[in-house]
Design a protein around this motif. Structure first.
Motif: not given
Length: 108
Positions: A1-29
């Motif tokens: 899935m090599k395509q630019p994207c912005v993503y949001i991660l969470a520690s749990r529902p309503y928990g700590t959030l992180y916003i990032g950007v990558t060109s390879d979502l699978i590798a970044r995950l």
């Protein structure tokens, strides 16, 4: 899935959030989920993919990331819940194995 994207991660529902950007979502995950890079997501166990948006160019992805980072927390939560009201870990649908809940490295 090599395509630019912005993503949001969470520690749990309503928990700590992180916003990032990558060109390879699978590798970044993989990096986030294995704590391969020390930092915020590793310290606070922010590993669940709760939203991602594919973009045409990296410039668009970076602009969207900056926009989202300026948003109020509730706006971010509303955005997540518009498409993912159960806060499902979307990484599993992209081929990542499910992860078990973990304590943060600071013990909380």
């Amino acid at each position: 899935m090599k395509q630019p994207c912005v993503y949001i991660l969470a520690s749990r529902p309503y928990g700590t959030l992180y916003i990032g950007v990558t060109s390879d979502l699978i590798a970044r995950l993989y990096q986030h989920r294995t704590n391969a890079v020390r930092g915020f997501t590793a310290r606070y166990a922010v590993h669940h993919l709760v939203r991602f948006e594919m973009c045409e160019t990296m410039e668009q992805a970076i602009l969207r990331e900056k926009q989202l980072k300026r948003w109020h927390r509730q706006w971010k939560i509303n955005l997540i819940e518009a498409d993912n009201p159960q806060w499902v870990d979307l990484a599993v649908g992209l081929g990542s194995p499910p992860i078990e809940p973990q304590l943060r490295r600071d013990g909380c």
